[in-house]
Scaffold this active site. Sequence first.
Site, short mmCIF file in Angstrom:
data_model
loop_
_atom_site.label_atom_id
_atom_site.label_comp_id
_atom_site.label_asym_id
_atom_site.label_seq_id
_atom_site.Cartn_x
_atom_site.Cartn_y
_atom_site.Cartn_z
N ALA A 100 0.81 -1.24 0.00
CA ALA A 100 0.00 0.00 0.00
C ALA A 100 0.83 1.28 0.00
CB ALA A 100 -0.99 0.04 1.15
N ALA A 101 2.16 1.16 -0.07
CA ALA A 101 2.98 2.38 -0.12
C ALA A 101 2.69 3.17 -1.40
CB ALA A 101 4.45 2.02 -0.04
N GLY A 102 2.68 2.48 -2.54
CA GLY A 102 2.38 3.15 -3.80
C GLY A 102 0.97 3.69 -3.84
N ASP A 103 0.03 2.95 -3.25
CA ASP A 103 -1.36 3.41 -3.22
C ASP A 103 -1.50 4.66 -2.36
OD1 ASP A 103 -2.09 1.24 -4.80
OD2 ASP A 103 -2.40 -0.05 -3.06
#
Length: 302
Positions: free
Chosen positions: A252-255
Amino acid sequence: MSTLLVIGSANADHVLTFNELPKAGQTLISQQYRFELGGKGANQAVAAARLSNTQQKVSLISALGDDSNAAIMRKSWAADGIDLNGCYEFKDHSTGTAMIFVNQHGENSIGVVPGANALLSVMHIQQQQNLFTQANYMLIQLETPLDSVREALSLAKQHGCTTILNPAPAATLSHDILCLIDIITPNETEAFALTGIEVIDQESASKAADYLHDQGVNIVIITLGSKGAYFSEKGQGQHIPTPVVSAIDTVAAGDTFNGALMVALDDGKSLKNAVEFANKASSITVTRNGAQSSIPYRIELT
């Protein structure tokens, strides 16, 4: 009030942690199992909602099954203030599912069963035209059918909505899709799939960005993990480092980055400041376990 529209997948994540990721043919005993709410579309909507200001409303278009996971998701998203009028529920289908392996360095491998996500059709996108007319920005990814992605980008452009594509999972896209994108946010792997250029430094990132500019994309932001992000607008590029943290889980870092970016741009921040804001938000996410459970709130960035 400003409306931010997110379109995309919703998944029930089953997370297993290991010292090292299993190799082909290898069986390892997991140290921990967790159930998490995930899916790129839902994650990005949650990030946008938690990082938004009081004058911003986040709407989500997504597809769910008729199972217990869908009910859990709806309750959680509503608690974050997300408008769910664009969320469909399909009888006799399961909600999307992801199996996520995470190692001690926070690196991950993910396998996805689309479930209801595969049923989000062009017709469903067209039925939500009112959301496009209200939205300032639209953020979408590639975990739903490509025809629906193309239709969403086209509708957004027709209604004067700025389009953001997070081209994940990695895929090759045709010019008729790329020319509908105002802002594209690939990571290094996704940039290679789009351009055939391996991004290993600022020079190669610039070349990949130039390729995408030639395809009609106005702004290219290549996320570089712990190295930050490289952004290019009209051929003028700059590298923005990310805060140094001890990452334990990069799910979820990119999200988080994408949801934060949309919020910051709608806030009126410059592109540079918006990328800095997004970097800061994602740097918090990687210090926590989980997908949506790891996404920070706006107050944590002040």
